[in-house]
Motif scaffolding. Structure first.
Motif, PDB file in Angstrom:
ATOM      1  N   GLN A  82      12.452 -55.422 -31.138  1.00 47.17           N
ATOM      2  CA  GLN A  82      12.595 -56.866 -30.982  1.00 47.17           C
ATOM      3  C   GLN A  82      11.559 -57.612 -31.801  1.00 47.17           C
ATOM      4  N   ALA A  83      10.310 -57.126 -31.780  1.00 48.56           N
ATOM      5  CA  ALA A  83       9.238 -57.797 -32.522  1.00 48.56           C
ATOM      6  C   ALA A  83       9.530 -57.813 -34.020  1.00 48.56           C
ATOM      7  N   ALA A  84      10.043 -56.712 -34.546  1.00 48.24           N
ATOM      8  CA  ALA A  84      10.369 -56.650 -35.968  1.00 48.24           C
ATOM      9  C   ALA A  84      11.480 -57.633 -36.316  1.00 48.24           C
ATOM     10  N   ALA A  85      12.522 -57.677 -35.482  1.00 45.17           N
ATOM     11  CA  ALA A  85      13.654 -58.562 -35.761  1.00 45.17           C
ATOM     12  C   ALA A  85      13.254 -60.031 -35.653  1.00 45.17           C
ATOM     13  N   GLN A  86      12.463 -60.350 -34.639  1.00 47.66           N
ATOM     14  CA  GLN A  86      12.061 -61.743 -34.461  1.00 47.66           C
ATOM     15  C   GLN A  86      11.053 -62.185 -35.529  1.00 47.66           C
ATOM     16  N   GLN A  87      10.177 -61.292 -35.957  1.00 48.81           N
ATOM     17  CA  GLN A  87       9.252 -61.639 -37.031  1.00 48.81           C
ATOM     18  C   GLN A  87      10.013 -61.825 -38.343  1.00 48.81           C
ATOM     19  N   ALA A  88      11.107 -61.086 -38.504  1.00 45.14           N
ATOM     20  CA  ALA A  88      11.928 -61.246 -39.711  1.00 45.14           C
ATOM     21  C   ALA A  88      12.451 -62.677 -39.834  1.00 45.14           C
ATOM     22  N   LEU A  89      12.678 -63.337 -38.719  1.00 48.05           N
ATOM     23  CA  LEU A  89      13.166 -64.718 -38.746  1.00 48.05           C
ATOM     24  C   LEU A  89      12.177 -65.655 -39.424  1.00 48.05           C
ATOM     25  N   GLU A  90      10.898 -65.330 -39.332  1.00 52.65           N
ATOM     26  CA  GLU A  90       9.897 -66.189 -39.969  1.00 52.65           C
ATOM     27  C   GLU A  90      10.048 -66.170 -41.483  1.00 52.65           C
TER      28      GLU A  90
END
Length: 441
Positions: free
Chosen positions: A128-136
């Motif tokens: 989840q952290a990787a996917a959500q950081q990708a949004l940045e």
């Protein structure tokens, strides 16, 4: 100072010539006005993965000019697009963000808004952290692609209701010069103001460095939103300070914020039983020199005004109880404090210090309902930037995604959003008002 290039590119010959020469073609930004307080057009609400409960209800209250819809209307150019990506928890699920925005991104109206809603990064779930950081990275890149005055932001939420104040800001003309920012709204509860038209009604504010420029614009915007404002500036600017305060129906307070008894004198000026609901640290100076040529006085004066006085005054006003429960503190940082700048080791140090102050104090003030945030302006059209040599000034104006300098009111609008009682979930944040400058993150 007038931006003649921006005006020229708005003419037919200017559009033709700049297109042929492949020069920047900045769009004139649509800022808030009494005549046009809201964006007007469709508000397209898209979802990638699982939806965030309550978000549709919040979006339905964004203003009379926006028409919420979940489908693209034929021949419509949406004024804003909100993509709910809070449920994106894997790298594969990022494809749903692409699928949502890819068909519509070209159709967003000039000076329109794209807001991606994400979730805080989960410390116990690296997928989840990787996917959500990708949004940045996605949003920052999108902001640089959109053009024509359009902006993109990433808003991280755990619940929809506390984000209403922030969404009202981002989906309005008030955020015209804010782009490529990542903002986190904490908590699950929110206190809405009695009136969104005058959210600061009944509140008392102090704005330092408010005789002119950005400080005067901040004071004017807070007054517009209903606050009673004390305008503070150094005694030698008393005449100009009084003119500004009189024009706004505010109270002039000639005072050197670096004075050892500054906080006591502020409390005294507020009167018996008085207190502050909003504290805006805007006062600041520059004394530029490369470090090898910088005298001690140039270093110490900048640190004292821009950082040390902010720390001392805030501590004293909190200790005395002058800052009321639920107060809002907003300090002025700078993109120089994020990226650094040649000849500004003193200034950049002071503004980076503001960022550290905000991030450290925010969690400690939460129990009192007090928030503390920072605005970080980029190139803003003021008397100071008007004195910058022409080619450096032009570079400062064009080196951002919107291709132009900001106005003092852009900083003021961001400050007023931080100051709103509805922004209680926004704390410890540093928001750049720089048109997504190429300098810094």
């Amino acid at each position: 100072m007038a931006d003649r290039y921006l005006h020229f590119t708005g003419t037919a010959p200017g559009r033709f010539l700049t297109k042929r020469l492949r020069l920047p073609q900045p769009a004139e930004l649509r800022r808030w006005s009494i005549e046009h307080p809201f964006l007007e057009g469709d508000l397209l609400h898209l979802t990638a993965a699982d939806p965030l409960p309550g978000l549709a209800d919040v979006l339905s209250r964004m203003g009379p000019g926006l028409r919420p819809t979940e489908t693209v209307r034929e021949s419509s150019r949406p004024a804003a697009v909100v993509v709910d990506a809070t449920g994106v928890a894997t790298a594969a699920a990022l494809a749903e963000v692409h699928a949502a925005l890819h068909p519509v991104v070209r159709s967003v109206a000039d000076c329109g808004r794209v807001v991606v809603i994400g979730a805080p990064l989960a410390a116990d779930d690296h997928h989840q952290a990787a996917a959500q950081q990708a949004l940045e990275g996605f949003v920052r890149s999108l902001g640089k692609e959109l053009g024509r005055g359009r902006t993109a932001q990433l808003l991280r939420l755990t619940a929809a209701e506390p984000a209403e104040s922030t969404l009202r800001f981002l989906l309005s003309p008030r955020s015209a010069y804010v782009s490529g920012q990542v903002i986190e709204v904490a908590g699950t509860e929110a206190t809405a103001p009695a009136s969104w038209d005058h959210p600061l009604a009944g509140r008392t504010a102090l704005v330092t460095g408010s005789a002119r420029g950005i400080g005067a614009a901040v004071a004017e915007t807070l007054v517009r939103d209903g606050a009673h404002v004390f305008c503070l500036d150094i005694p030698r600017s008393e005449e100009e300070l009084t003119r500004t305060a009189t024009r706004l129906g505010a109270t002039a307070l000639p005072l050197d914020i670096t004075a050892p008894d500054a906080a006591d004198r502020i409390t005294e000026a507020l009167g018996d039983g008085g207190g502050l609901d909003i504290l805006i640290h805007n006062a600041g100076i520059t004394r530029d020199r490369k470090l090898a040529n910088m005298q001690t006085e140039r270093w110490s004066s900048v640190i004292d005004v821009n950082l040390d006085s902010v720390v001392r005054t805030t501590d004293a006003l909190l200790k005395s109880g002058t800052l009321r429960e639920g107060a809002r503190i907003v300090a002025t940082a700078s993109i120089a404090g994020i990226a650094g700048n040649v000849g500004q080791t003193n200034y950049a140090a002071s503004k980076a210090g503001i960022i550290g102050l905000v991030r450290a104090m925010a969690p400690r003030l939460t129990e009192q309902g007090i928030t503390i945030n920072a605005v970080a302006p980029g190139f803003i059209e003021t008397n100071m930037t008007a004195a910058v040599p022409l080619f450096i000034r032009e570079a400062g104006r064009r080196m951002n995604s919107l291709g132009q300098g900001g106005l003092p009111v852009d900083v003021a609008e961001t400050t007023a959003w931080f100051a709103s009682p509805g922004s209680g979930g926004v704390t410890g944040q540093v928001v750049r008002v720089c048109g997504q400058s190429l300098l810094g993150a």
